[in-house]
Motif scaffolding. Structure first.
Motif, PDB file in Angstrom:
ATOM      1  N   ASN A 187       0.824  -1.213   0.000  1.00 38.93           N
ATOM      2  CA  ASN A 187       0.000   0.000   0.000  1.00 38.93           C
ATOM      3  C   ASN A 187       0.856   1.261   0.000  1.00 38.93           C
ATOM      4  OD1 ASN A 187      -2.431  -1.363  -0.087  1.00 38.93           O
ATOM      5  ND2 ASN A 187      -2.646  -1.469   2.146  1.00 38.93           N
ATOM      6  N   GLN A 188       1.989   1.211   0.687  1.00 37.93           N
ATOM      7  CA  GLN A 188       2.904   2.366   0.679  1.00 37.93           C
ATOM      8  C   GLN A 188       3.408   2.638  -0.740  1.00 37.93           C
ATOM      9  OE1 GLN A 188       5.986   2.554   3.833  1.00 37.93           O
ATOM     10  NE2 GLN A 188       4.909   0.821   4.793  1.00 37.93           N
ATOM     11  N   ARG A 189       3.764   1.576  -1.430  1.00 37.71           N
ATOM     12  CA  ARG A 189       4.239   1.745  -2.807  1.00 37.71           C
ATOM     13  C   ARG A 189       3.137   2.306  -3.700  1.00 37.71           C
ATOM     14  NH1 ARG A 189       7.719  -3.833  -3.939  1.00 37.71           N
ATOM     15  NH2 ARG A 189       9.605  -3.192  -2.784  1.00 37.71           N
ATOM     16  N   ARG A 190       1.938   1.757  -3.542  1.00 39.73           N
ATOM     17  CA  ARG A 190       0.820   2.231  -4.363  1.00 39.73           C
ATOM     18  C   ARG A 190       0.584   3.721  -4.150  1.00 39.73           C
ATOM     19  NH1 ARG A 190      -2.721  -1.111  -2.684  1.00 39.73           N
ATOM     20  NH2 ARG A 190      -2.275  -2.703  -4.253  1.00 39.73           N
ATOM     21  N   GLU A 191       0.647   4.171  -2.893  1.00 38.27           N
ATOM     22  CA  GLU A 191       0.453   5.586  -2.593  1.00 38.27           C
ATOM     23  C   GLU A 191       1.612   6.424  -3.146  1.00 38.27           C
ATOM     24  OE1 GLU A 191      -0.884   9.250  -1.189  1.00 38.27           O
ATOM     25  OE2 GLU A 191      -1.907   7.363  -1.662  1.00 38.27           O
ATOM     26  N   TYR A 192       2.816   5.856  -3.057  1.00 39.31           N
ATOM     27  CA  TYR A 192       4.001   6.544  -3.582  1.00 39.31           C
ATOM     28  C   TYR A 192       3.879   6.749  -5.093  1.00 39.31           C
ATOM     29  CZ  TYR A 192       8.924   7.141  -4.944  1.00 39.31           C
ATOM     30  OH  TYR A 192      10.105   7.579  -5.487  1.00 39.31           O
ATOM     31  N   TYR A 193       3.451   5.703  -5.789  1.00 40.92           N
ATOM     32  CA  TYR A 193       3.296   5.811  -7.246  1.00 40.92           C
ATOM     33  C   TYR A 193       2.199   6.806  -7.604  1.00 40.92           C
ATOM     34  CZ  TYR A 193       6.130   1.554  -7.321  1.00 40.92           C
ATOM     35  OH  TYR A 193       7.129   0.632  -7.147  1.00 40.92           O
ATOM     36  N   ARG A 194       1.146   6.846  -6.805  1.00 39.89           N
ATOM     37  CA  ARG A 194       0.076   7.807  -7.055  1.00 39.89           C
ATOM     38  C   ARG A 194       0.599   9.233  -6.919  1.00 39.89           C
ATOM     39  NH1 ARG A 194      -3.222  11.141  -4.740  1.00 39.89           N
ATOM     40  NH2 ARG A 194      -2.274  10.791  -2.701  1.00 39.89           N
ATOM     41  N   GLN A 195       1.417   9.481  -5.903  1.00 42.40           N
ATOM     42  CA  GLN A 195       1.985  10.816  -5.696  1.00 42.40           C
ATOM     43  C   GLN A 195       2.949  11.182  -6.818  1.00 42.40           C
ATOM     44  OE1 GLN A 195       3.686  11.113  -1.773  1.00 42.40           O
ATOM     45  NE2 GLN A 195       1.806  10.406  -0.762  1.00 42.40           N
ATOM     46  N   LEU A 196       3.733  10.202  -7.278  1.00 43.95           N
ATOM     47  CA  LEU A 196       4.650  10.464  -8.402  1.00 43.95           C
ATOM     48  C   LEU A 196       3.876  10.911  -9.639  1.00 43.95           C
ATOM     49  CD1 LEU A 196       7.248   7.530  -8.315  1.00 43.95           C
ATOM     50  CD2 LEU A 196       7.633   9.906  -7.678  1.00 43.95           C
ATOM     51  N   ALA A 197       2.782  10.225  -9.931  1.00 44.92           N
ATOM     52  CA  ALA A 197       1.994  10.559 -11.109  1.00 44.92           C
ATOM     53  C   ALA A 197       1.496  11.991 -11.043  1.00 44.92           C
ATOM     54  CB  ALA A 197       0.814   9.598 -11.240  1.00 44.92           C
ATOM     55  N   GLY A 198       1.174  12.459  -9.868  1.00 50.55           N
ATOM     56  CA  GLY A 198       0.729  13.838  -9.712  1.00 50.55           C
ATOM     57  C   GLY A 198       1.828  14.853  -9.973  1.00 50.55           C
ATOM     58  N   GLN A 199       3.081  14.411  -9.938  1.00 48.79           N
ATOM     59  CA  GLN A 199       4.223  15.295 -10.199  1.00 48.79           C
ATOM     60  C   GLN A 199       4.819  15.058 -11.592  1.00 48.79           C
ATOM     61  OE1 GLN A 199       5.211  17.698  -8.001  1.00 48.79           O
ATOM     62  NE2 GLN A 199       3.407  17.046  -6.816  1.00 48.79           N
TER      63      GLN A 199
END
Length: 347
Positions: free
Chosen positions: A5-17
């Protein structure tokens, strides 16, 4: 929170940047061997021809600017591409017509398939078009095409167009301009360029400039003669038969900077060995019939048929026992060579 779940959230934040992790795509970006997006295909001329001629009844050359049917690779529908970097089309000009003068940054070749007597003008010089002739339109040179009226011997003329349109589009380097006149002024005698550069001599104070051959028309008769003499004088290559590349006579380089052009001879009954190359190649049969084996597929070809070989596909050529074969081809080999990316394997 679990690591997943941490990775999934991390990837979501990356996409926003507008960022993405390379480790998720590296295996698709850096591959062990080419993975072409195109597929082998053949276009049978006798099947295409009715559609080409029907276009002549529906739209004029001037209306269309260029009356062309595009050969689209089945894996790239709507892309106007026969390979990842090359375009192919079949152009028709009828008696009495003119395809108006324009210029563009894309380099173009014409290989005449059918008919005689039409002309192409490039940079103030006209050349008469005959079957098998290879004609160049250099980047950013004015060019137009015309055909004498039927009363003056004009007949329908069809040729294969080859351009680097997809490559130029990928580089965002495309420019084009229409001329203010339908036909450019002719200020040179026909054959002048060939007289200057086509006999293994150049004017004594000539300084090579540009990257395209100063000859823009290579007559088939002379090219065919070279193949015939080499066949009689030298041993056949087990893969290519007799294969020559068109050159820029002022520097020995490629005739065109982004497109390599070739003519090859396969004697009747020739059965070539299998090879691979990292350049994607478009072929058209000039003389004779045979079979091409591309990967797991095979295609029968006859004169004026057109087929495409993707990068790094195993390919093998055979000529029928009934007669010799001559093939014209073009590829993106000069680009690959310039960047040190060309690879070949002979099996």
């Amino acid at each position: 929170m679990s690591l997943e779940n941490q990775r999934r959230e991390y990837y979501r934040q990356l996409a926003g940047q507008n960022l993405s992790p390379l480790w998720l795509s590296l295996h698709n970006l850096v591959t062990e061997s080419p993975r072409p997006t195109i597929v082998p295909a053949i276009w049978k001329y006798e099947e295409m021809r009715p559609y080409v001629m029907a276009a002549g009844e529906l739209i004029t050359a001037e209306e269309a600017v260029r009356r062309v049917l595009v050969l689209e690779n089945p894996a790239l529908p709507g892309k106007s591409s026969i390979t990842q970097s090359l375009y192919a089309g079949i152009q028709l000009i009828l008696p009495g017509e003119t395809a108006p003068s324009h210029r563009h940054t894309q380099s173009a070749l014409r290989f005449v398939l059918e008919g005689r007597g039409a002309w192409t003008a490039v940079n103030g010089e006209r050349t008469t078009m005959n079957p098998g002739d290879f004609i160049i339109t250099p980047s950013w040179n004015w060019h137009d095409h015309g055909n004498p009226s039927a009363e003056h011997g004009g007949e329908p003329v069809v040729w294969l167009d080859g351009l680097d349109i997809p490559l130029i589009a990928a580089l965002d380097a495309g420019f084009a301009e229409n001329n203010t006149v339908k036909e450019q002024a002719v200020c040179k005698h026909e054959g002048e360029s060939f007289a200057r550069f086509g006999y293994n001599m150049v004017p004594v104070r000539h300084k090579p400039s540009g990257t395209t051959s100063p000859i823009f028309s290579y007559p088939y008769e002379r090219s065919r003669e070279a193949l015939d003499k080499l066949y009689r004088f030298e041993a056949l290559d087990e893969y290519d038969g007799v294969k020559m590349r068109y050159i820029n006579p002022s520097n020995g380089g490629w005739a065109m900077p982004t497109i390599g052009t070739f003519l090859q001879y396969l004697p009747k009954g020739f059965k070539g060995k299998t090879y691979r190359s990292s350049d994607s190649t478009v072929y058209t049969a000039v003389e004779g019939s045979g079979t091409v084996y591309i990967g797991e597929e095979s295609f029968r070809f006859s004169p004026r048929d057109i087929f495409v070989v993707p990068s790094w596909y195993p390919v093998r050529l055979e000529a029928d026992d009934s007669g010799d074969v001559v093939l014209f081809s073009y590829s993106d080999r000069p680009v690959l060579e310039a960047f040190g990316l060309l690879r070949e394997a002979r099996e």
